[in-house]
Design an enzyme around this catalytic site. Structure first.
Site: not given
Ligand code: RI2
Length: 344
Positions: A28, A30, A135, A204, A240
């Site tokens: 994620g 963040a 997701c 992302d 982001k």
């Molecule tokens: P937050 C995640 O990527 C998803 O694509 C999600 O939408 C994005 O990060 C943002 O997440 P992954 O790390 O920062 O699961 O909002 O591949 O939590």
């Protein structure tokens, strides 16, 4: 001290964090940024550098190791850049305390930004609304949490999100908050858009033209939502925003392991059929080369053009995607050199 002296080794705790990010035990955008800032603070605290120069080089090496883990979420280099630019002082002790303080400030700001963003996003949600998610995004969930805190009732249609089924994480969090959840496979999304008042996703990275880089499947969902008249809201803190895209760079899309899509057993099953047919029609040699003729591709992210996005919700307010570049210039200026690429 001679600047040719090698920097002290990167702390094992930093390497462990880098490995956790690469393996998606920490994931994620963040959460990755938060973990990277924490790792730099740990590096600073545990540094046994003999000189300020060695300290700086060690911190840059730690940042470079973290940077290499995942290519698409810009929150990672944005976090590393922010912390390293706060590394200031004439002695190792001063450098350590400034770096640790800067990392702590980053992590506090991150948390506050997510809360503020949630309040902005919640203003778009009305009592009784149905939200379709894709997701798992902590920024997107923050909007729902703030709406619930404001006493609104919200329900959710949660897309499973192949191949890793990260929609399950969203479903679990929403159920913990008492939100009614309908879990669907990705292929059912268009059918269920008729019941949705909003599509709500995270990001992302956001490019300077307002394109949204998010988990694979977001762009198809957004196109379908536009066709159905359902507004698409992207919840994305300003970390982001991808500064390099202001100077024409594109965002690298991460490819993940084939095994997320196809197990060894499934592959053997498919290739057995191919081998039999090649042997039968006389065109193959029947040797059964397991990899011939069957490629698996597994891109983790896709790009949603700005015309399919209604609003990008940040801690600084909501923006039409086409105007996000103004905010980007204000926050990052025009410079894109990374501190961990600085020599010396
Ligand atoms: P937050 C995640 O990527 C998803 O694509 C999600 O939408 C994005 O990060 C943002 O997440 P992954 O790390 O920062 O699961 O909002 O591949 O939590």
């Amino acid at each position: 001290m001679d600047s040719d002296e090698p920097a002290p080794a990167v702390d094992p705790a930093v390497t462990a964090t880098a490995e956790d990010i690469a393996a998606m035990r920490i994931r994620g955008a963040a959460t990755i940024a938060d973990a990277a800032a924490a790792a730099l603070a740990t590096q600073a605290e545990r540094s046994e550098a003999a000189s300020p120069e060695a300290f700086r080089r060690q911190l840059r090496a730690a940042a470079a190791e973290l940077y290499e883990t995942r290519p698409t979420a810009v929150s990672l280099p944005n976090a590393l850049r922010y912390v390293l630019r706060g590394m200031d002082g004439d002695t190792v002790a001063e450098l350590e305390s400034s770096t640790v303080a800067r990392a702590e400030a980053f992590r506090t700001d991150l948390e506050q930004a997510q809360r503020r963003l949630g309040e902005v996003g919640a203003n778009r949600l009305r009592d009784g609304d149905v939200v379709m998610t894709h997701c798992h995004s902590t920024d997107a969930l923050s909007c729902i949490e703030a709406a619930l805190d404001a006493g609104k009732h919200v329900s959710a249609i949660v897309k499973e999100t192949r191949p890793r089924k990260q929609g399950h994480i969203t479903a679990r969090q929403l159920r913990e908050w008492g939100v009614p959840v309908t879990l669907i496979v990705d292929n059912a999304a268009r059918r269920y858009l008729d019941r949705a008042d909003h599509v709500l996703v995270g990001a992302d990275s956001i490019a300077a033209d307002g394109s949204v880089i998010n988990k694979i499947g977001t762009s198809g969902l957004a196109v379908n939502a536009r066709e159905r008249g359902v507004p698409v809201m992207v919840a994305a803190q300003t970390i982001k925003l991808h500064p390099d895209t202001m100077t024409g760079h594109t965002v690298e899309i991460e490819s993940r392991a084939e095994s997320e899509v196809l197990s060894e057993e499934e592959r053997a099953d498919i290739t057995a059929a191919g081998t039999a047919s090649e042997a039968g029609d006389g065109s193959g040699d029947g040797r059964g080369d397991d990899h011939a003729g069957l490629e698996v591709e597994n891109p983790a992210f896709d790009v949603t053009p700005p015309r399919y996005v209604d609003a990008i919700v940040t801690e600084r307010g909501q923006f039409p995607p086409e105007s996000i570049v103004t905010l980007m210039r204000e926050l990052f200026g025009e410079t894109t050199e990374e501190p961990w690429e600085t020599r010396g």
